[in-house]
Enzyme design. Structure first.
Site, PDB file in Angstrom:
ATOM      1  NE  ARG A 169       5.541   1.559  -3.329  1.00 53.22           N
ATOM      2  CZ  ARG A 169       5.026   1.069  -2.208  1.00 53.22           C
ATOM      3  NH1 ARG A 169       3.848   0.426  -2.243  1.00 53.22           N
ATOM      4  NH2 ARG A 169       5.653   1.209  -1.042  1.00 53.22           N
ATOM      5  CE  LYS A 225      -1.705  -0.525  -2.235  1.00 56.08           C
ATOM      6  NZ  LYS A 225      -1.820   0.828  -2.825  1.00 56.08           N
TER       7      LYS A 225
END
Length: 280
Positions: free
Chosen positions: A260, A226
């Site tokens: 995840r 991210k």
């Protein structure tokens, strides 16, 4: 008496043990996911799923709506058209695979579960579809309740907090109470790293992740590649695997039950190594 985090999930009759943290592999059925290598098509999805399963993924998370900041709107029918053939193809090749459907729409969740998905991953925590909580309670599948504010198009303008950790805990608690009131039992909480949070807020949230033990539900962490990682390191998302592993390790040490990720093998290795610390 302190709360004890729930360590099992009932995935349509199959009990998943989270005593050792699990890894969820990301399969983005979108043309505009922020990490290009995670985008798959019907032509290569089975091979990608096979590699993730061989690398140790417990779940495969299939999404057809890009939730990167500023992502374009996708209709429910287009989202369903993207993900449903993928679910069918994977389960035809790997009938025992545990499929998670990444959607905030109750109609898509219902169709996916009808095809064999065993878990619903809702990035909106029920805020974008009032039918979602009732639907997952009726379906009786595990549900990932994630924190966010606004929509993928507006969320970054809503990253205003006095205390990011306590406010997220408070907001999740309200949603969790509502979902439990419907009789739903298998709930996973996701603090929503990157969703209506700045990089600085994400680091603060990770630092205080063990505060989420106030709940007795498993915690999912999704930090893989991210912006928080690659902007901090001044690199590209394609080069953010090492940074992802570092932050995943921190999350595991602070109590995460599910990671995840885009890169399953490396996350599984992080789980195995951090689990060794429990022997002492």
């Amino acid at each position: 008496m302190p709360k004890v985090t729930k360590k099992t999930l009932n995935c349509r009759g199959r009990l998943v043990d989270l005593t050792q943290p699990a890894v969820m592999g990301i399969l983005n059925i979108t043309p505009d996911s922020f990490f290009a290598d995670s985008r798959v098509s019907l032509n290569n999805t089975v091979a990608t799923a096979e590699r993730m399963l061989q690398d140790g993924a417990t779940f495969l998370d299939i999404g057809g709506y890009s939730t990167r900041p500023g992502a374009a709107e996708v209709s429910p029918s287009e989202e369903a058209d993207r993900v449903l053939p993928i679910i069918e193809a994977i389960l035809a090749a790997f009938p025992t695979a545990l499929i998670s459907i990444d959607t905030f729409r109750a109609s898509v969740a219902r169709q996916a579960v009808a095809l064999g998905a065993v878990l619903v991953n809702d990035i909106a925590g029920g805020t974008l579809d009032p039918a979602m909580f009732g639907t997952v309670a009726e379906l009786g599948v595990p549900y990932i309740l994630m924190h966010t504010r606004g929509t993928p198009q507006t969320m970054q303008s809503m990253a205003t907090y006095t205390n990011v950790t306590t406010e997220i805990i408070d907001e999740l608690a309200i949603r969790l109470t509502e979902l439990r009131s419907l009789g739903h039992k298998d709930i996973i909480l996701d603090p929503g790293f990157g969703f209506a949070k700045t990089p600085t807020q994400n680091f603060e949230l990770l630092h205080y992740l063990d505060d989420f033990k106030v709940f007795d539900e498993p915690i999912l962490v999704g930090l893989s590649r991210k912006t928080t990682i690659w902007k901090t390191l001044k690199i590209k998302a394609e080069d953010a695997l090492n940074g992802t592993t570092v932050l995943n390790t921190v999350a595991l040490l602070k109590g995460a039950s599910i990671l995840r990720v885009h890169d399953v093998r490396e996350a599984v290795e992080a789980v195995k190594l951090t689990q060794r610390l429990t022997f002492f």
